[in-house]
Scaffold this motif. Structure first.
Motif, short mmCIF file in Angstrom:
data_model
loop_
_atom_site.label_atom_id
_atom_site.label_comp_id
_atom_site.label_asym_id
_atom_site.label_seq_id
_atom_site.Cartn_x
_atom_site.Cartn_y
_atom_site.Cartn_z
N MET A 80 0.86 -1.19 0.00
CA MET A 80 0.00 0.00 0.00
C MET A 80 0.89 1.22 0.00
N TYR B 205 -7.82 4.89 -3.37
CA TYR B 205 -8.50 5.83 -2.47
C TYR B 205 -8.07 7.23 -2.89
N ASP C 52 -11.01 1.61 2.46
CA ASP C 52 -11.84 2.70 2.99
C ASP C 52 -11.06 3.53 3.98
N GLY C 53 -11.63 4.66 4.34
CA GLY C 53 -11.05 5.53 5.36
C GLY C 53 -12.03 5.69 6.51
N ASP D 98 -2.49 -0.67 6.07
CA ASP D 98 -2.92 0.67 6.47
C ASP D 98 -2.03 1.75 5.89
N TYR D 99 -2.61 2.94 5.81
CA TYR D 99 -1.91 4.15 5.36
C TYR D 99 -2.32 5.28 6.30
N VAL E 45 -6.36 5.34 6.32
CA VAL E 45 -6.97 4.56 5.24
C VAL E 45 -6.54 3.10 5.39
N GLY E 46 -7.42 2.20 5.04
CA GLY E 46 -7.07 0.79 5.16
C GLY E 46 -7.61 -0.04 4.01
#
Lengths: 315, 315
Positions: free
Chosen positions: A41, A85, B42-43, B84-85, B134-135
């Motif tokens: 990611m 996203y 999604d976030g 994750d981000y 975000v994941g």
């Protein structure tokens, strides 16, 4: 935009655009010996601010997809699917369509499905007119074909798959150094404008790596040169006790780096930590296979004398 | 933080924290008849702004993981791994450790590996002190057990798995309505403070759904009530020509919604579009199976008379 996304769908995609989670049929994994899913990611960082200054949004999505493809390619994985996203303070449908269109283009070229995505409008979190673009890639490799650098030996040679420019790293420094110049005028030193040079699409190395494998090259290690440059990225795959020398002057440095170097007072070592300097993907192979890849530049070698990366030759 | 992430690793994780792409062994997929990978990204939206006002970062990560788990659970998928981000204008290590710690907690509870992650510092893109989280989740379901709503019939009943509060939707409106109140004082109407009510962790419905399956319930459809509320989310799984009635007054509405409703001048229908109003996950089953699930509230039924969702009963 829906048509662009659907154009990336292969026979494995079972879901439709805009439904819930994306569905990807995995029965083909049963034909593999030991399938390993490889996931990564990432975002494109402040390259979005260059896109914003030039109001050109068709390349950022390609950058992100290709960056992610390369990030799992270094472990030997082929991409299966990608999710995105896109968030900003106020969503602009045309901007999102351009960004996602770029993603679809790069996904299609790689045979990778653009399986899902999400947008978020978050005023007060994002600055006005700013956008963040994030992606996740899932690929697969048979465990016996995992590339992890463990086979690297002293005497191995380092080949370069060239970068097209900054790719997705070093934009904070580049934007600062170049801020007051004209980004849209054609320049003789670059062969195009600063804007075009900065937005040059992050190269995908999927096809060249497939070709190396097809001719029987034993790839012992791959290093995708991203944030941290060759200085930080190459050591990540080197076994204990081994280092690398990079011979400056053995490859063409894209002129945008020469321009930045001329304007900024940056030591060579630091320059190679912030930028890829034309080194896109480094491929480490045993020396006796050099003749299999005459078209690639050798830019260095693996040595035992020290750990880390030494830059040698003309500065 | 590394230890927290590693605590989520099961036997399938082949990579180490901080290496390249996360590696997830997929040989177990070969024991499935027709494995389908299910992916969602999604976030958490502007729930981060509530966390920022209260400076409490341990729950946001749980919200995101559980949200993503539910998003693929509606198709019948079990989670495999999560990435994750986390991005902000200036990264705060303690804040990130708390956020990722929350993710690890929720992943561990679900038997889901926290396989990878990325952080990005983007001054000028994010407002000062703001963060986006975000994941991406990847799960799997055998194709014959995919849940897609196609089996739903008129007369089927709708059960509710309760929400804990706003989950991850409706925060723009909630923050505006509640802005001038004290968020830290204990309140009799809520049973805790506004801050605690707003940050209540997004519930994961993985365990309750597993339990329904274990006792032989035929789940014909699942609707995760997120942005758009029951009004927009339930119709997404209904076959052509079918609608749903929701009987108001058949479940407990968390008091935070009552507080918001009392302060804001919002029509009931709009309220049920912005908020989940206590409806966390709706489960559609055939009526003859009602006795298998005596502990769940029936909140509505599937009807042929109209399409979409009708709210009935006391407003």
């Amino acid at each position: 935009m829906k048509a662009a996304v659907q154009s990336t769908y292969g026979p494995h995609v079972l879901s439709d655009v805009g439904t819930f989670g994306g569905l990807f049929a995995g029965s083909f994994l049963k034909t593999m010996d030991k399938p390993v899913l490889v996931a990564s990611m990432d975002g494109v960082g402040t390259k979005t601010k260059v896109a914003a200054r030039l109001n050109r949004w068709d390349t950022i999505g390609q950058d992100l997809v290709n960056h992610c493809i390369n990030d799992i390619l270094v472990q030997g994985a082929e991409p299966l699917f990608f999710l995105d996203y896109v968030a900003s303070s106020q969503l602009d449908p045309a901007q999102i369509a351009a960004i996602v269109g770029g993603m679809a283009l790069a996904c299609r070229a790689a045979g990778c499905a653009l399986l899902g995505g999400e947008t978020a409008e978050m005023p007060g979190v994002y600055e006005p007119n700013e956008v963040d673009v994030v992606g996740t890639i899932i690929g697969v490799v048979d465990q016996d074909h995992l590339i992890d650098g463990r086979q690297i030996q002293a005497g191995d040679i380092i080949l370069n798959l060239p970068s097209t420019g900054l790719h997705t790293n070093g934009f904070s420094l580049a934007r600062r150094v170049l801020a007051d110049l004209d980004w849209t005028a054609w320049r003789e030193d670059l062969g195009y404008s600063i804007g075009d040079a900065l937005l040059a699409v992050h190269e995908s190395y999927l096809t060249p790596i497939r070709q190396l494998r097809a001719v029987g090259v034993e790839i012992r290690g791959l290093a995708h040169i991203t944030g941290g440059g060759v200085i930080d990225n190459l050591p990540r795959i080197l076994p204990e006790g081994l280092g690398a020398t990079i011979q400056l002057g053995t490859w063409s440095i894209p002129p945008i780096f020469t321009l930045i170097q001329g304007l900024a007072d940056i030591a060579t070592h630091e320059l190679y930590r912030v930028f890829n300097m034309g080194l896109g993907m480094l491929v480490i192979i045993p020396p006796h296979q050099r003749s299999l890849v005459p078209h690639l530049n050798q830019v260095g070698a693996i040595v035992t004398a020290h750990s880390g990366v030494q830059l040698e030759g003309p500065k």
